[in-house]
Motif scaffolding. Sequence first.
Motif, short mmCIF file in Angstrom:
data_model
loop_
_atom_site.label_atom_id
_atom_site.label_comp_id
_atom_site.label_asym_id
_atom_site.label_seq_id
_atom_site.Cartn_x
_atom_site.Cartn_y
_atom_site.Cartn_z
N GLN A 43 0.84 -1.20 0.00
CA GLN A 43 0.00 0.00 0.00
C GLN A 43 0.88 1.25 0.00
OE1 GLN A 43 -3.33 -0.07 -0.45
NE2 GLN A 43 -3.19 2.14 -0.60
N GLU A 44 1.95 1.22 0.79
CA GLU A 44 2.86 2.35 0.86
C GLU A 44 3.50 2.62 -0.50
OE1 GLU A 44 6.99 2.81 3.05
OE2 GLU A 44 5.36 2.55 4.50
N GLY A 45 3.87 1.53 -1.21
CA GLY A 45 4.45 1.66 -2.55
C GLY A 45 3.47 2.30 -3.52
N ARG A 46 2.20 1.96 -3.39
CA ARG A 46 1.18 2.53 -4.27
C ARG A 46 0.98 4.02 -4.01
NH1 ARG A 46 -2.78 -1.91 -3.25
NH2 ARG A 46 -2.29 -3.48 -4.78
N ASN A 47 1.24 4.42 -2.78
CA ASN A 47 1.02 5.82 -2.42
C ASN A 47 2.27 6.67 -2.57
OD1 ASN A 47 -1.65 5.31 -1.79
ND2 ASN A 47 -1.15 4.72 0.30
N ARG A 48 3.36 6.10 -3.01
CA ARG A 48 4.62 6.82 -3.12
C ARG A 48 4.58 7.75 -4.34
NH1 ARG A 48 8.67 2.90 -2.06
NH2 ARG A 48 8.06 3.24 0.09
N ILE A 49 4.88 9.00 -4.10
CA ILE A 49 4.88 10.01 -5.17
C ILE A 49 6.26 10.07 -5.81
CG2 ILE A 49 4.69 12.48 -5.65
CD1 ILE A 49 2.64 12.63 -3.37
N VAL A 50 6.29 10.05 -7.13
CA VAL A 50 7.55 10.21 -7.85
C VAL A 50 7.65 11.70 -8.20
CG1 VAL A 50 8.88 9.53 -9.88
CG2 VAL A 50 7.28 7.90 -8.85
N MET A 93 -2.62 17.33 -8.28
CA MET A 93 -1.70 16.20 -8.12
C MET A 93 -0.33 16.52 -8.71
SD MET A 93 -3.96 12.85 -9.02
CE MET A 93 -5.18 12.15 -7.91
N LEU A 94 -0.32 17.06 -9.92
CA LEU A 94 0.96 17.34 -10.59
C LEU A 94 1.75 18.43 -9.87
CD1 LEU A 94 -0.23 17.05 -14.28
CD2 LEU A 94 1.47 15.57 -13.16
N GLU A 95 1.05 19.45 -9.38
CA GLU A 95 1.74 20.51 -8.63
C GLU A 95 2.34 19.94 -7.35
OE1 GLU A 95 -1.23 23.61 -8.37
OE2 GLU A 95 -0.58 24.49 -10.28
N GLN A 96 1.62 19.03 -6.71
CA GLN A 96 2.12 18.38 -5.50
C GLN A 96 3.40 17.59 -5.80
OE1 GLN A 96 -1.17 16.56 -3.44
NE2 GLN A 96 0.19 15.63 -1.95
N CYS A 97 3.52 17.07 -7.01
CA CYS A 97 4.70 16.30 -7.43
C CYS A 97 5.87 17.22 -7.82
CB CYS A 97 4.37 15.41 -8.62
SG CYS A 97 3.16 14.14 -8.26
N THR A 138 -4.56 7.45 -8.96
CA THR A 138 -4.04 8.03 -7.73
C THR A 138 -2.87 8.94 -8.08
OG1 THR A 138 -2.38 6.29 -7.39
CG2 THR A 138 -4.60 5.88 -6.46
N ILE A 139 -2.45 9.73 -7.13
CA ILE A 139 -1.30 10.62 -7.35
C ILE A 139 -0.04 9.79 -7.59
CG2 ILE A 139 -0.84 10.91 -4.87
CD1 ILE A 139 0.00 13.84 -5.58
N ALA A 140 0.08 8.64 -6.93
CA ALA A 140 1.25 7.78 -7.13
C ALA A 140 1.27 7.23 -8.56
CB ALA A 140 1.25 6.65 -6.11
N GLU A 141 0.11 6.79 -9.05
CA GLU A 141 0.02 6.27 -10.42
C GLU A 141 0.34 7.36 -11.44
OE1 GLU A 141 -3.44 2.87 -9.75
OE2 GLU A 141 -4.03 4.94 -10.09
N ALA A 150 4.10 8.31 -11.40
CA ALA A 150 4.94 7.28 -12.01
C ALA A 150 4.79 7.29 -13.53
CB ALA A 150 4.58 5.91 -11.44
N LYS A 151 3.56 7.44 -14.02
CA LYS A 151 3.31 7.44 -15.47
C LYS A 151 3.89 8.69 -16.13
CE LYS A 151 0.90 3.62 -16.15
NZ LYS A 151 1.26 2.57 -17.09
#
Length: 140
Positions: free
Chosen positions: A11-18, A40-44, A127-130, A133-134
């Motif tokens: 779950q932690e891996g899924r929520n990890r922001i790149v 989401m993108l601004e947060q990244c 999600t923000i993590a997805e 990553a993409k």
Amino acid sequence: LTDQASAGSLQEGRNRIVPGTGTILVIDDERSMLLIARGMLEQCGYRVLSAAGGEEGLNLYSRGHESIEGVLLDLSMPVMSGLEILKKMKEINPGVKALIASGLIDDQTSMKAQTLGVRAILQKPYTIAELSAKIRETLG
């Protein structure tokens, strides 16, 4: 690892922001999706330009494509689909880096997108993590 611990780390891996930098153009006909993607993108760490449809997106891209690192395109929009917009963007800049987002995408559309040079496909809702990553995958 216990089952609970491994489920937690998954779950932690899924929520990890790149994290990333640069400017991303988001084109979607749904205002709510534009706002969500922007947030989401601004947060990244990205700078975000948003357009509520193909024509507006193409105008922004043709005026500033030198400073746009990547494009997040909704696949299904009225007037022009994401793939039609991408074709026009490739006329402006053959090296455009695009990521397609869609609620449903069939194999034929997916293959067509890849033929056009789409670097990645993102399933809505994401999600923000997805997304992070993409976007990283798209920018290379």
